[in-house]
Design an enzyme around this catalytic site. Structure first.
Site, PDB file in Angstrom:
ATOM      1  N   GLU A  37     -37.849 -13.947 120.569  1.00  0.00           N
ATOM      2  CA  GLU A  37     -37.421 -12.681 121.170  1.00  0.00           C
ATOM      3  C   GLU A  37     -38.480 -12.145 122.137  1.00  0.00           C
ATOM      4  O   GLU A  37     -38.144 -11.607 123.182  1.00  0.00           O
ATOM      5  CB  GLU A  37     -37.087 -11.636 120.093  1.00  0.00           C
ATOM      6  CG  GLU A  37     -35.748 -11.855 119.414  1.00  0.00           C
ATOM      7  CD  GLU A  37     -34.573 -11.996 120.387  1.00  0.00           C
ATOM      8  OE1 GLU A  37     -34.572 -11.337 121.435  1.00  0.00           O
ATOM      9  OE2 GLU A  37     -33.659 -12.792 120.092  1.00  0.00           O
ATOM     10  N   TYR A 120     -34.046  -2.603 121.795  1.00  0.00           N
ATOM     11  CA  TYR A 120     -33.274  -3.847 121.794  1.00  0.00           C
ATOM     12  C   TYR A 120     -33.879  -4.873 120.823  1.00  0.00           C
ATOM     13  O   TYR A 120     -33.177  -5.437 119.979  1.00  0.00           O
ATOM     14  CB  TYR A 120     -33.186  -4.443 123.207  1.00  0.00           C
ATOM     15  CG  TYR A 120     -32.693  -5.860 123.139  1.00  0.00           C
ATOM     16  CD1 TYR A 120     -31.339  -6.114 122.935  1.00  0.00           C
ATOM     17  CD2 TYR A 120     -33.577  -6.943 123.188  1.00  0.00           C
ATOM     18  CE1 TYR A 120     -30.877  -7.405 122.794  1.00  0.00           C
ATOM     19  CE2 TYR A 120     -33.119  -8.235 123.051  1.00  0.00           C
ATOM     20  CZ  TYR A 120     -31.761  -8.453 122.854  1.00  0.00           C
ATOM     21  OH  TYR A 120     -31.313  -9.735 122.695  1.00  0.00           O
ATOM     22  N   ASP A 138     -28.173  -6.382 125.226  1.00  0.00           N
ATOM     23  CA  ASP A 138     -28.875  -6.955 126.377  1.00  0.00           C
ATOM     24  C   ASP A 138     -27.878  -6.969 127.543  1.00  0.00           C
ATOM     25  O   ASP A 138     -26.727  -6.530 127.401  1.00  0.00           O
ATOM     26  CB  ASP A 138     -29.432  -8.352 126.047  1.00  0.00           C
ATOM     27  CG  ASP A 138     -28.349  -9.414 126.002  1.00  0.00           C
ATOM     28  OD1 ASP A 138     -27.165  -9.041 125.849  1.00  0.00           O
ATOM     29  OD2 ASP A 138     -28.678 -10.603 126.136  1.00  0.00           O
TER      30      ASP A 138
END
Ligand code: SF4
Length: 318
Positions: A37, A120, A138
């Site tokens: 990530e 996020y 996203d």
């Protein structure tokens, strides 16, 4: 079959094999997910894959990462860019080892205290690692949801109810990357086209032709609190295409706006509509009963981007 089942069944048959997609039970899961990530922030999947593989070969666990010096991490990151990500990941690994016994916290608030983790990343990690029901927006996911129905994310939460929250979060991203692409979405092969507003509008117009935008004039009226950076919003507006959006008062443009101060004019697009917007405001502590106060600063997940654009203009007044 509901929307989440359709997306998940597409995902089960079409997902890419990616090195960080290890099984739920794998001991590497937490480390692989947080590392990937961080690497995927602002970088495409195909660019990240070789860097990820090399990184985990040299640094196989969070513990090892926390014991390395920063120079080594930066060296392995070389070519990926945005080096603050590498520095933040390194700092985060140290905190996770020291304070959380090497485990990623299950709390959104605690996750967000870690360097380099914003809304996020916190949402996607909680969905992927702990199967929490989270909206991780996203660019891909925003596009899919917007094309599906133009409705706000609060309603999307109900549309996507499932027990496989982690898979669904990833499936939506994958679907946006492979099928519902920014240019030329593969609508004729899409499993959810009969639920899609964008597909319906394209079918009416004809797929060979470009969507023709209609430019229409609207007035938006904002009640504001003088000293608090707050705005009054309601879901109760008469314009069908903005139904259920959290918005200030909006109506087709007219010249009868006496009691309001003009702030600015700007354009915004929704589906095949282009809106020419005149923005008005007044400071007032009293608002009609169907309105509620919202902070202009707080990053609220359930405020649609259309409304956030209004916030941006309004903030110039404070
Ligand atoms: S029909 Fe087309 S636009 Fe709609 S969700 Fe499917 S791929 Fe995306």
């Amino acid at each position: 079959m509901n929307l989440s089942k359709k997306i998940l069944s597409w995902y089960d048959n079409n997902k890419r094999t990616l090195p960080w997609r290890v099984s739920q039970k794998s001991r590497k899961k937490q480390y692989y997910r947080i590392l990937s990530e961080f690497m995927l922030q602002q970088t495409q999947v195909k660019t990240v894959i070789p860097y990820f593989n090399n990184f985990v070969k040299k640094i196989p666990s969070l513990k090892v990462l926390s014991n390395k010096n920063e120079k080594t991490i930066i060296k392995l990151w070389e070519g990926l860019g945005y080096y603050s990500r590498a520095k933040n990941l390194h700092k985060t690994s140290k905190i996770l080892i020291k304070k959380y016994n090497g485990q990623i916290p299950k709390s959104f608030v605690k996750l967000k205290e870690l360097p380099g983790i914003g809304d996020y990343t916190a949402n996607i990690l909680l969905a992927l690692i702990y199967n929490q029901s989270r909206v991780a927006l996203d660019g891909n996911v925003k596009r899919v949801l917007f094309r599906l129905d133009n409705i706000n994310t609060e309603n999307q939460v109900n549309l996507f109810k499932t027990k496989r929250n982690g898979d669904l979060a990833e499936a939506l991203m994958e679907f946006g990357a492979l099928v519902c692409k920014p240019k030329n979405p593969i609508c004729h092969e899409c499993k959810i086209k009969n639920m899609c507003a964008y597909f319906a509008s394209r079918s009416k117009i004809g797929f060979g032709r470009k969507i023709k935008f209609q430019l229409k004039n609207y007035d938006i009226f904002c009640y504001l609190k003088k000293n608090k950076k707050q705005i009054a919003l309601t879901k109760n507006n008469d314009l069908g295409f903005l139904k259920k959006f959290n918005l200030p008062k909006i109506k087709e443009a007219s010249k009868k706006n006496k009691n309001w101060k003009f702030l600015c004019n700007y354009k915004n697009s929704i589906s095949n509509k282009k809106l020419n917007i005149n923005l008005y405001y007044k400071f007032s502590s009293k608002i009609p009963f169907e309105y509620n106060w919202y902070s202009l600063n707080k990053n609220n997940e359930f405020i649609p981007s259309f409304t956030k654009k209004i916030f941006k203009q309004i903030l110039h007044l404070y």
